[in-house]
Design an enzyme around this catalytic site. Structure first.
Site, PDB file in Angstrom:
ATOM      1  N   THR A  87       0.873  -1.191   0.000  1.00 15.54           N
ATOM      2  CA  THR A  87       0.000   0.000   0.000  1.00 15.54           C
ATOM      3  C   THR A  87       0.909   1.239   0.000  1.00 15.54           C
ATOM      4  O   THR A  87       1.376   1.644  -1.044  1.00 15.54           O
ATOM      5  CB  THR A  87      -0.977   0.018   1.195  1.00 15.54           C
ATOM      6  OG1 THR A  87      -0.255  -0.147   2.408  1.00 15.54           O
ATOM      7  CG2 THR A  87      -2.018  -1.070   1.059  1.00 15.54           C
ATOM      8  N   LYS A 100       3.991  -6.788   3.815  1.00 14.94           N
ATOM      9  CA  LYS A 100       3.750  -5.361   3.575  1.00 14.94           C
ATOM     10  C   LYS A 100       3.393  -4.741   4.916  1.00 14.94           C
ATOM     11  O   LYS A 100       2.956  -5.419   5.844  1.00 14.94           O
ATOM     12  CB  LYS A 100       2.636  -5.133   2.558  1.00 14.94           C
ATOM     13  CG  LYS A 100       1.284  -5.613   2.924  1.00 14.94           C
ATOM     14  CD  LYS A 100       0.307  -4.668   3.560  1.00 14.94           C
ATOM     15  CE  LYS A 100       0.492  -3.212   3.349  1.00 14.94           C
ATOM     16  NZ  LYS A 100      -0.553  -2.455   4.148  1.00 14.94           N
ATOM     17  N   THR A 118      -2.116  -1.800   8.083  1.00 13.05           N
ATOM     18  CA  THR A 118      -2.203  -3.250   8.091  1.00 13.05           C
ATOM     19  C   THR A 118      -0.853  -3.885   7.839  1.00 13.05           C
ATOM     20  O   THR A 118      -0.113  -3.463   6.961  1.00 13.05           O
ATOM     21  CB  THR A 118      -3.206  -3.723   7.023  1.00 13.05           C
ATOM     22  OG1 THR A 118      -4.500  -3.388   7.494  1.00 13.05           O
ATOM     23  CG2 THR A 118      -3.115  -5.224   6.800  1.00 13.05           C
ATOM     24  N   GLU A 160       6.439   4.883   8.231  1.00 13.10           N
ATOM     25  CA  GLU A 160       6.110   6.175   7.621  1.00 13.10           C
ATOM     26  C   GLU A 160       6.924   7.303   8.231  1.00 13.10           C
ATOM     27  O   GLU A 160       6.870   7.549   9.429  1.00 13.10           O
ATOM     28  CB  GLU A 160       4.632   6.480   7.804  1.00 13.10           C
ATOM     29  CG  GLU A 160       3.779   5.754   6.773  1.00 13.10           C
ATOM     30  CD  GLU A 160       2.306   5.823   7.098  1.00 13.10           C
ATOM     31  OE1 GLU A 160       1.962   6.420   8.125  1.00 13.10           O
ATOM     32  OE2 GLU A 160       1.520   5.273   6.320  1.00 13.10           O
ATOM     33  N   ASN A 162       0.582  11.272   7.970  1.00 14.79           N
ATOM     34  CA  ASN A 162      -0.645  10.832   8.608  1.00 14.79           C
ATOM     35  C   ASN A 162      -1.684  11.919   8.761  1.00 14.79           C
ATOM     36  O   ASN A 162      -2.854  11.641   8.984  1.00 14.79           O
ATOM     37  CB  ASN A 162      -0.332  10.181   9.951  1.00 14.79           C
ATOM     38  CG  ASN A 162       0.290   8.830   9.733  1.00 14.79           C
ATOM     39  OD1 ASN A 162      -0.327   7.966   9.132  1.00 14.79           O
ATOM     40  ND2 ASN A 162       1.535   8.671  10.156  1.00 14.79           N
ATOM     41  N   THR A 206      -6.450  12.696   2.148  1.00 15.01           N
ATOM     42  CA  THR A 206      -6.702  13.832   1.248  1.00 15.01           C
ATOM     43  C   THR A 206      -5.801  13.817   0.022  1.00 15.01           C
ATOM     44  O   THR A 206      -4.986  12.936  -0.151  1.00 15.01           O
ATOM     45  CB  THR A 206      -6.524  15.156   2.006  1.00 15.01           C
ATOM     46  OG1 THR A 206      -5.288  15.121   2.713  1.00 15.01           O
ATOM     47  CG2 THR A 206      -7.656  15.372   2.972  1.00 15.01           C
TER      48      THR A 206
END
EC number: 2.3.1.35
Lengths: 406, 406
Positions: free
Chosen positions: B152, B178, B189, B275, B401, B406
């Site tokens: 993702t 992943k 996830t 991230e 995050n 958006t």
């Protein structure tokens, strides 16, 4: 109950002062609160395994169950992880305060807040206590100075006073607190001090604080998720002259409400001053199976970094809220869960009985641009509910905490 | 054990493929892994109260205890909070896969990952499965395509294969995973799939994964702190021809080590792709009273926002580490705790038996400028230890995050 212009020294028989003595470079760093009479005391202390010296001292004093007379607080240095010298320094702070007022050292509660692992500049503090002890009075400015002397990275003083009537007598309840960086209250010490001239048995005062603490300070924090120095101390010296409260009657309930209001106010003020916070978030869960389940879900949502960053980004990402409820270990039926966001009296429904509701993204974005956001989950598992307060996770939070010591 | 150039379809009897079918705009979004033989299966599923439809399906399949043949995964849509249609869609994914290969639908594990609360584009996925089922083969590129199809927000594919020898037979263990945003793995996830041609009883395979999961995936995550879709699935089809492993003998230990290596590697890869992460942090606690205590402390340090921002800020703020250990609810004696940071083979001692050690701030700053940082706490409470992995909390984490949807 009405709010009055007052401070920690507004209840009868209390005096206070705060000043700069030299622990910090410029700002006020020492505060003392004194009661003319021995005061019943209720307190909560950090549950962290690592306890600063003053917390160890206070817990010892507290367990003996005797009334107390004074609170002495230094900011700028937490006196934590300082070994035997740390404990000696705390005792010296209590002794110096006791000598200054002709009271016993076991009647003194000690608090320290600031950097950890650095020995206290004890000579400066000892001389400072002797000096400051001459400044204590009932003036509003002295109470506000005391509130300022306990601050660390706080951007505003946290101070409140209310007046109530108990059996025809005017009773005042006042409080001051410090605590910033409460976005996740790991290391940001929370100190809260409350005074009242109400006459109440120590047993009932402790019972009241135990309950109130669960609904206020503990709802801006995760259980056990506390710093080395956290404490809440309530003193009641009985000088209002009301008939002593010794049972849970109408008078108790009147005082309870005032204590609740003061503590809830201070707890919220701490969150609002959260490091780098741009949003104030209230999370409410209703229809939960038990209060414990509701509290778990509220705290899980409030402490989720993904919910917090979504709020910062003004993104109606309800999935993150539901997910945080899901991993809270609380028992609930997600297929009956409904979820709405609220701000400035406007509401938006995002999830109804487990299924997403199509909503206007522009409207949601507009709503989330408010500073105060409410997240409300309605369950169909029971009658229990809980509310808690937190803030968003912003660039500034990372900036402030990435650079704290440098 | 040696690492080989391989992928999920490298063990004998496994084929795989991955491609773009249209759930996402451009990138690959569908993957299938197939075993020629029915394979013993071990798995871990999310403990979140909110479970996506495929997790519900898989748990049902898994509890029946039968061998499986295939795994089908779509990315781009999590099929979570999608009600009855969600469950119907999952069943249709299993059925379509089963029909394509002439197997039973109860032999198919289904996974979905991506946005939640949006119905699956099931026609696209059904047609995609039919098409993709013709592409499966043993080529390396097909295995890598499968690893790409489950991504993702991941920035790199997570893929590994090793070869071991069991009783003279070459055995291959391979895996793909992943998971990004694992800084706090709330909503990101984590999917991990492992294949091997080793012959082992399902009972022992499940026992091995249960233990390995505790030391790997669960040490990059807080218990229960999982998304709606998380899963780890291991398939062992026995085609290597080794004597079937039915007890915890030398062969079991050889395979266990390989499985451990694969899963630890994938877990670490997930963290490294966190991230906005700029640092990879390993936390190790030794000398703890129990393994459970050690794990609690490791997780508490890894998930502390204040520790994470200090690492981002390259600040040797050891007080935050000790404090996070203190509120972890683990039992330990802080006055015996020592603490050091390590990077690139250089070490710096910060706390020795509960007391701060004077250290060179410049040296500490230099050390913390490395990408890989180890935090090591030594206790004197026992013999237990635990290690875990995490990353820092950066501006980019907040940015990614805050803007996710958006």
């Amino acid at each position: 109950m009405h709010v009055i212009e007052g401070a920690i020294n507004s209840p009868k028989g209390f005096t206070a002062a705060g000043k700069h003595v030299g622990v910090k470079k410029k700002r006020k760093d020492l505060s003392i609160v004194l009661s003319e009479n021995p005061a019943a005391v209720a307190a909560m202390f950090t549950t962290n395994k690592v306890k600063a010296a003053p917390v160890v001292w206070n817990m010892d004093v507290y367990e003996k169950g005797k009334p107390i007379r004074a609170i002495v607080v230094n900011s700028g240095n937490a006196n934590a992880c300082t070994g035997k010298k740390g404990m000696d320094d705390t005792v010296l702070m209590a002794e110096t305060t006791a000598e200054s007022f002709g009271i016993k050292r076991e009647e003194v509660i000690v608090a320290s807040t600031g950097v950890i692992g650095v020995p206290l500049p004890i000579d400066i503090i000892r001389d400072g206590i002797k000096e400051l002890s001459k400044d204590l009075d009932e003036e509003l400015i002295s109470g506000l100075n005391a509130a300022e002397g306990i601050m660390t990275t706080d951007t505003t003083i946290k101070n409140i006073a209310v007046e109530i009537e108990i059996g025809g007598k005017a009773v005042i309840v006042a409080g001051m607190a410090k605590g910033s960086g409460m976005i996740h209250p790991n290391m940001a010490t929370m100190l809260s001090f409350v005074t009242t001239d109400a006459d109440i048995s120590q047993e009932l005062l402790r019972k009241a604080l135990k309950q109130i603490g669960k609904d206020t300070y503990n709802m801006i924090s995760v259980d056990g998720d506390t710093s080395t120095n956290d404490m809440v101390v309530v003193m009641a010296n009985g000088m209002a002259g009301n008939e002593k409260i010794t049972e849970e009657n109408k008078d108790y309930r009147t005082l309870y409400k005032a204590l609740y209001h003061i503590n809830e106010h201070l707890a919220k003020e701490i969150v609002k001053d959260g490091e780098g916070a741009s949003k104030f978030i209230e999370v409410k869960i209703t229809g939960a199976k038990t209060t414990e389940d509701a509290r778990k879900m509220v705290k899980s949502v409030l402490t989720s970094n993904l919910v917090k960053t979504a709020m910062f980004g003004e993104d109606a990402n309800w999935g993150r809220v539901l997910c945080a409820m899901g991993y809270s270990q609380a028992d609930f039926d997600p297929e009956k869960a409904s979820l709405e966001f609220e701000a400035s009296g406007q509401k938006i429904l995002l999830l109804k009985e487990g299924l997403p509701v199509a909503f206007d993204e522009d409207y949601a974005y507009e709503l989330l641009q408010n500073r105060d956001i409410k997240i409300h989950a309605t369950l169909e598992d029971g009658e229990a509910q809980a509310t808690g307060w937190g803030c968003d996770l912003s660039y500034d939070y990372v900036k402030i905490n990435g650079e704290y010591r440098t």
